[in-house]
Design a protein around this motif. Structure first.
Motif, mmCIF file in Angstrom:
data_model
loop_
_atom_site.group_PDB
_atom_site.id
_atom_site.type_symbol
_atom_site.label_atom_id
_atom_site.label_comp_id
_atom_site.label_asym_id
_atom_site.label_seq_id
_atom_site.Cartn_x
_atom_site.Cartn_y
_atom_site.Cartn_z
ATOM 1 N N MET A 104 0.983 -0.774 0.069
ATOM 2 C CA MET A 104 0.455 -0.166 -0.208
ATOM 3 C C MET A 104 0.984 0.886 -0.097
ATOM 4 S SD MET A 104 -3.093 -1.147 -0.769
ATOM 5 C CE MET A 104 -3.721 0.602 -0.545
ATOM 6 N N PRO A 105 1.649 1.587 0.773
ATOM 7 C CA PRO A 105 2.875 2.409 0.628
ATOM 8 C C PRO A 105 3.036 2.655 -1.031
ATOM 9 C CG PRO A 105 3.430 0.877 2.283
ATOM 10 C CD PRO A 105 2.771 0.159 1.802
ATOM 11 N N VAL A 106 4.320 1.885 -1.788
ATOM 12 C CA VAL A 106 4.065 2.225 -3.026
ATOM 13 C C VAL A 106 2.819 2.018 -4.384
ATOM 14 C CG1 VAL A 106 5.066 1.338 -5.518
ATOM 15 C CG2 VAL A 106 5.896 0.674 -2.550
ATOM 16 N N LEU A 107 1.226 2.209 -3.286
ATOM 17 C CA LEU A 107 0.416 1.864 -4.529
ATOM 18 C C LEU A 107 0.080 3.450 -4.056
ATOM 19 C CD1 LEU A 107 -1.876 -1.472 -4.586
ATOM 20 C CD2 LEU A 107 -0.455 -0.419 -6.395
ATOM 21 N N ARG A 108 0.063 3.846 -2.804
ATOM 22 C CA ARG A 108 -0.263 5.583 -2.610
ATOM 23 C C ARG A 108 0.170 6.514 -2.935
ATOM 24 N NH1 ARG A 108 -5.139 6.499 -0.615
ATOM 25 N NH2 ARG A 108 -5.983 4.664 1.030
ATOM 26 N N SER A 109 1.564 6.294 -2.724
ATOM 27 C CA SER A 109 3.266 7.292 -3.394
ATOM 28 C C SER A 109 3.023 7.211 -4.729
ATOM 29 C CB SER A 109 3.757 7.025 -2.733
ATOM 30 O OG SER A 109 3.226 6.757 -1.629
ATOM 31 N N MET A 110 2.484 6.406 -6.018
ATOM 32 C CA MET A 110 3.354 6.259 -7.265
ATOM 33 C C MET A 110 2.663 7.561 -7.588
ATOM 34 S SD MET A 110 0.228 2.961 -8.997
ATOM 35 C CE MET A 110 -1.635 3.556 -8.776
ATOM 36 N N LEU A 111 1.651 7.752 -7.547
ATOM 37 C CA LEU A 111 1.106 9.331 -8.677
ATOM 38 C C LEU A 111 2.232 10.615 -7.967
ATOM 39 C CD1 LEU A 111 -2.546 8.856 -9.232
ATOM 40 C CD2 LEU A 111 -1.170 7.942 -10.728
ATOM 41 N N THR A 112 3.261 10.808 -6.971
ATOM 42 C CA THR A 112 3.470 11.559 -6.200
ATOM 43 C C THR A 112 5.273 11.901 -6.422
ATOM 44 O OG1 THR A 112 2.469 11.037 -4.709
ATOM 45 C CG2 THR A 112 1.007 12.296 -5.512
ATOM 46 N N HIS A 113 5.056 10.411 -5.971
ATOM 47 C CA HIS A 113 6.530 10.129 -6.028
ATOM 48 C C HIS A 113 7.302 8.990 -7.558
ATOM 49 C CE1 HIS A 113 10.079 9.248 -3.395
ATOM 50 N NE2 HIS A 113 9.832 8.368 -3.403
ATOM 51 N N PRO A 114 8.447 9.839 -7.794
ATOM 52 C CA PRO A 114 8.871 9.110 -9.013
ATOM 53 C C PRO A 114 9.842 7.242 -8.701
ATOM 54 C CG PRO A 114 9.586 11.467 -8.779
ATOM 55 C CD PRO A 114 9.266 11.411 -7.792
ATOM 56 N N GLN A 115 9.898 7.527 -7.318
ATOM 57 C CA GLN A 115 10.270 5.650 -6.806
ATOM 58 C C GLN A 115 9.281 4.947 -6.772
ATOM 59 O OE1 GLN A 115 12.836 5.747 -3.874
ATOM 60 N NE2 GLN A 115 12.596 3.385 -2.965
ATOM 61 N N ALA A 116 7.859 5.560 -6.200
ATOM 62 C CA ALA A 116 6.610 4.795 -6.496
ATOM 63 C C ALA A 116 6.636 4.474 -7.411
ATOM 64 C CB ALA A 116 6.199 4.898 -5.574
ATOM 65 N N ALA A 117 6.715 5.457 -8.352
ATOM 66 C CA ALA A 117 5.861 5.197 -9.896
ATOM 67 C C ALA A 117 7.040 4.290 -10.747
ATOM 68 C CB ALA A 117 5.737 6.826 -10.227
ATOM 69 N N GLU A 118 8.021 4.768 -10.395
ATOM 70 C CA GLU A 118 9.063 3.354 -11.032
ATOM 71 C C GLU A 118 9.142 1.950 -10.390
ATOM 72 O OE1 GLU A 118 11.871 2.795 -13.691
ATOM 73 O OE2 GLU A 118 10.862 4.295 -13.597
ATOM 74 N N ALA A 119 8.386 1.681 -9.983
ATOM 75 C CA ALA A 119 8.652 0.432 -8.673
ATOM 76 C C ALA A 119 7.671 -0.167 -9.021
ATOM 77 C CB ALA A 119 8.464 0.953 -7.270
ATOM 78 N N VAL A 120 6.116 0.648 -9.114
ATOM 79 C CA VAL A 120 5.104 0.367 -9.625
ATOM 80 C C VAL A 120 4.858 -0.344 -11.401
ATOM 81 C CG1 VAL A 120 2.728 0.730 -10.824
ATOM 82 C CG2 VAL A 120 3.887 1.320 -8.554
ATOM 83 N N ARG A 121 6.364 0.570 -12.650
ATOM 84 C CA ARG A 121 6.415 -0.012 -13.632
ATOM 85 C C ARG A 121 6.922 -0.749 -13.942
ATOM 86 N NH1 ARG A 121 6.624 5.963 -14.197
ATOM 87 N NH2 ARG A 121 8.918 5.629 -13.857
ATOM 88 N N CYS A 122 8.071 -1.644 -13.155
ATOM 89 C CA CYS A 122 8.557 -2.604 -12.892
ATOM 90 C C CYS A 122 8.223 -3.378 -12.830
ATOM 91 C CB CYS A 122 9.829 -2.235 -12.183
ATOM 92 S SG CYS A 122 11.529 -0.560 -12.846
ATOM 93 N N ALA A 123 6.878 -3.554 -11.783
ATOM 94 C CA ALA A 123 6.250 -4.792 -11.568
ATOM 95 C C ALA A 123 5.087 -4.881 -12.337
ATOM 96 C CB ALA A 123 4.949 -4.085 -9.931
#
Length: 261
Positions: A104-123
């Motif tokens: 949930m931290p990554v999913l919640r942050s993916m639209l505002t935090h580049p690192q989270a967005a990149e993690a989701v893109r890679c997943a």
């Protein structure tokens, strides 16, 4: 072992670190990366903010420690190919339900935090390193695998972030049963039809085209076209065109001649 030894500096450090991680997971999950501060995490954990920085170095380091978004499909890729969609959906939903504090931290942050967005893109789409793509055959395996990941991500966002009531309240088994058929065209390789199936399809097309030619020829003749013009377009003689599409008055005249004779 005495009580002081059990509650020594090492144990206290472990408890403090675990408290910080638990607080960070809660706050990152609830508010995302941008709205979560080191001070708020420290307050929730009951420690000094300097201790958070000592253990994790920065808010970025703390986020790394509590965040994970790996759509690791494990054994879901093994089994009958026609049931792959069901297995992927069931696995992902069970994985998130089983450990929401990691994803949930990554999913919640993916639209505002580049690192989270990149993690989701890679997943969702990791070119050249996609286990789903490796399990597929046929054309466009990377694109198809990415589309599968996109569907799964959309489901997770709707269920756990947007909390769409119908999707949030639905049992995972029901969501799997309804969505799996949508994934099958992406997961199944297109197979060329066998010779008989191809022949049947070609014959259907031929009959459809012949019926359209017949209709248009009659319309052209009714509109005043000559048999010579129709025959020329179709590559047949004027006599063949007349025989194939006799005018109503021609048929009537022929019938009258036969009666009088």
């Amino acid at each position: 072992m005495t009580a002081p030894e059990q509650d020594g500096p090492g144990a206290r450090r472990t408890r403090s670190r675990q408290a910080i991680l638990a607080a960070a997971r809660e706050l990152f999950s609830a508010h995302g990366y941008e709205q979560t501060t080191v001070r708020a995490v420290a307050h929730r954990a009951g420690v000094d903010p300097a201790l958070v920085m000592k253990y994790f170095g920065s808010k970025e380091g703390l986020f790394d420690a509590v965040s994970e978004i790996a759509l690791s499909f494990g054994g879901a890729l093994s089994g009958p190919p026609e049931q792959l969609g069901e297995r992927l959906l069931a696995h992902v939903l069970a994985d998130i339900d089983g450990r929401p504090d990691r994803s949930m931290p990554v999913l919640r942050s993916m639209l505002t935090h580049p690192q989270a967005a990149e993690a989701v893109r890679c997943a969702v789409a990791d070119p050249g390193n996609s286990p789903v793509a490796d399990a597929l055959t046929g054309e466009d395996v990377e694109l198809r695998a990415t589309l599968v990941g996109t569907v799964l991500l959309g489901l997770l966002v709707s269920r756990y972030l947007l909390r769409v009531p119908e999707i949030e309240d639905a049992p995972a088994e029901r969501l799997t049963a309804l969505l799996a058929p949508c994934l099958r065209p992406l997961l199944a390789a297109e197979t060329a039809p066998g010779p008989l199936a191809a022949l049947a399809a070609a014959e259907t097309e031929r009959r459809t085209a012949a019926a359209r030619v017949d209709r248009l020829a009659r319309e052209a003749l009714a509109a005043g076209a000559s048999y010579a013009e129709v025959g020329q377009l179709l590559g047949i003689t004027r006599q063949a065109a007349r025989k194939r599409w006799p005018r109503p008055e021609t048929t009537l005249a022929t019938t009258q001649v036969v009666i009088h004779s």
